[in-house]
Design an enzyme around this catalytic site. Structure first.
Site, mmCIF file in Angstrom:
data_model
loop_
_atom_site.group_PDB
_atom_site.id
_atom_site.type_symbol
_atom_site.label_atom_id
_atom_site.label_comp_id
_atom_site.label_asym_id
_atom_site.label_seq_id
_atom_site.Cartn_x
_atom_site.Cartn_y
_atom_site.Cartn_z
ATOM 1 N N LYS A 54 -2.611 6.495 3.086
ATOM 2 C CA LYS A 54 -3.094 7.503 2.413
ATOM 3 C C LYS A 54 -4.274 7.937 3.012
ATOM 4 O O LYS A 54 -4.575 8.990 2.882
ATOM 5 C CB LYS A 54 -3.678 6.853 0.868
ATOM 6 C CG LYS A 54 -2.569 6.740 0.012
ATOM 7 C CD LYS A 54 -3.029 5.753 -1.119
ATOM 8 C CE LYS A 54 -1.454 5.586 -2.251
ATOM 9 N NZ LYS A 54 -1.870 4.710 -3.193
ATOM 10 N N GLN A 98 -6.531 1.081 -5.937
ATOM 11 C CA GLN A 98 -5.075 0.845 -5.346
ATOM 12 C C GLN A 98 -4.549 -0.510 -6.498
ATOM 13 O O GLN A 98 -5.361 -1.345 -6.598
ATOM 14 C CB GLN A 98 -5.076 0.141 -4.117
ATOM 15 C CG GLN A 98 -3.625 -0.112 -3.521
ATOM 16 C CD GLN A 98 -2.683 0.938 -3.618
ATOM 17 O OE1 GLN A 98 -3.039 2.101 -3.199
ATOM 18 N NE2 GLN A 98 -1.335 0.709 -4.170
ATOM 19 N N ASP A 121 -4.976 9.849 -9.557
ATOM 20 C CA ASP A 121 -3.682 9.157 -9.756
ATOM 21 C C ASP A 121 -3.145 9.587 -11.185
ATOM 22 O O ASP A 121 -2.206 9.236 -11.593
ATOM 23 C CB ASP A 121 -4.064 7.695 -9.751
ATOM 24 C CG ASP A 121 -3.485 6.900 -8.643
ATOM 25 O OD1 ASP A 121 -2.476 7.623 -7.869
ATOM 26 O OD2 ASP A 121 -3.696 5.821 -8.318
#
Ligand code: NDP
Length: 297
Positions: A54, A98, A121
């Site tokens: 990422k 994460q 997200d």
């Protein structure tokens, strides 16, 4: 019939190219780069690979990447303090924590701390609610990537029968909401669904997000249907000691029946990071008060 292969890798590459162009526009207009902060707690090997990838992709797109690596025994209060600092940092447009987090940390509490306007997200309940009622917000990256592939292939989805197998908060449920918003007739299947093969046979669009290798068989697929395989499963390869990735769909069989199908790897997987970059750039424009057309990216 031999299905067309939906090339997610190529689509994601083109999307990343458009994002890089717009990211440069953003920098020209604001004098700063759009920024994504990624927080990793602990040393889970798969998470480390995702976070590295990422960060690399963010920089390649001309955006700023801020990586925060915390030890596995980090206290929840310290993680929340970091998220609050990122919420307040004007250089940070998007925040991604994460998952999975180590067991002593409550994921919902941590995600609830993220400013919904930086929640790229799309996991915050505010963004889940916005999706449910049709307000602009952030949509989880994997289902949004699936929708982009479907619209690219099919154009209008209106009136099509869609079956989503899986009801997780990160894939199945938001996928179903997105398809409903496109006026599909949506069925959500899960582990308690009766006669799953018959349910899937009705579908013009099948999205499989289960996590069971090659569970969806060729004779479950309606001839000509479009099949999106979200699953990523590592199984033993023919070579002793080697492994390979397969999806939730029996690709070789289903490709003989479907009209179009995503491969694994190279289908949905590459879309997830590309959409993360897209969401971050959208956040940057919105948070800077600069108008961005809905269809810009
Ligand atoms: P979850 O484990 O959270 O959800 C799996 C879903 O599948 C559940 O709703 C479960 O039903 C359902 N399910 C399990 N067994 C069956 C069955 N036999 N028949 C019907 N439904 C069943 O997984 P995720 O949604 O997080 O991920 C799904 C897959 O997608 C995984 O392989 C994951 O690796 C992959 N993935 C890929 C991404 C990408 O970038 N390509 C991103 C995210 C995930 P129930 O709710 O009843 O338990």
């Amino acid at each position: 019939m031999t299905a067309d292969v939906i090339d997610g890798k190529a689509f994601a590459g083109a999307l990343r190219g458009r994002i890089a162009t717009l990211a440069a526009d953003f920098t020209a207009q604001t004098g700063r780069k759009a920024g994504l902060a990624v927080v990793l707690v602990g040393e889970d090997p798969a998470s480390q690979v995702y976070v590295r990838s990422k960060g690399k992709s963010t920089v390649e797109a001309g955006m700023a990447s801020f990586e925060h690596r915390l030890p596995a025994d980090t206290a929840e209060a310290d993680l929340i303090a970091l998220v609050n600092a990122l919420n307040a940092d004007p250089a940070v447009d998007g925040i991604l924590v994460q998952l999975p987090l180590p067991g002593h940390l409550d994921e919902q509490t941590v995600i609830a701390t993220i400013n919904p306007d930086k929640d790229v997200d799309g996991f915050h309940v505010t963004n889940a609610g916005r999706l449910a009622v049709g307000q602009p917000g952030f949509v989880p990256c994997t289902p949004l990537g699936c929708l982009m592939l479907l619209k690219d292939r099919l154009g209008s989805l209106s009136g099509l029968d869609a079956v989503v197998i899986g009801r997780s908060n990160i894939v199945g449920k938001p996928m179903a909401q997105l398809l409903l918003a496109e006026s599909c007739t949506v069925t959500i299947a899960h582990s308690r669904t009766k006669n799953l093969p018959d349910v899937v046979r009705r579908a013009d669009i099948v999205v499989a997000a289960v996590g069971r290798p090659e569970m969806v068989k060729a004779d479950w697929i309606k001839p000509g249907a479009t099949v999106i395989d979200v699953g990523i499963n590592r199984v033993a390869a023919a070579d002793p000691g080697k492994t390979r990735l397969v999806g939730d769909v029996d690709y070789a069989g289903a490709a003989g029946v479907a009209g179009a199908i995503t491969p694994v790897p190279g289908g949905v997987g590459p879309m997830t990071i590309a959409v993360l970059l897209r969401n971050t750039l959208v956040a940057a424009f919105r948070n800077s008060g600069i108008a961005l057309a809905d269809d810009a990216i």
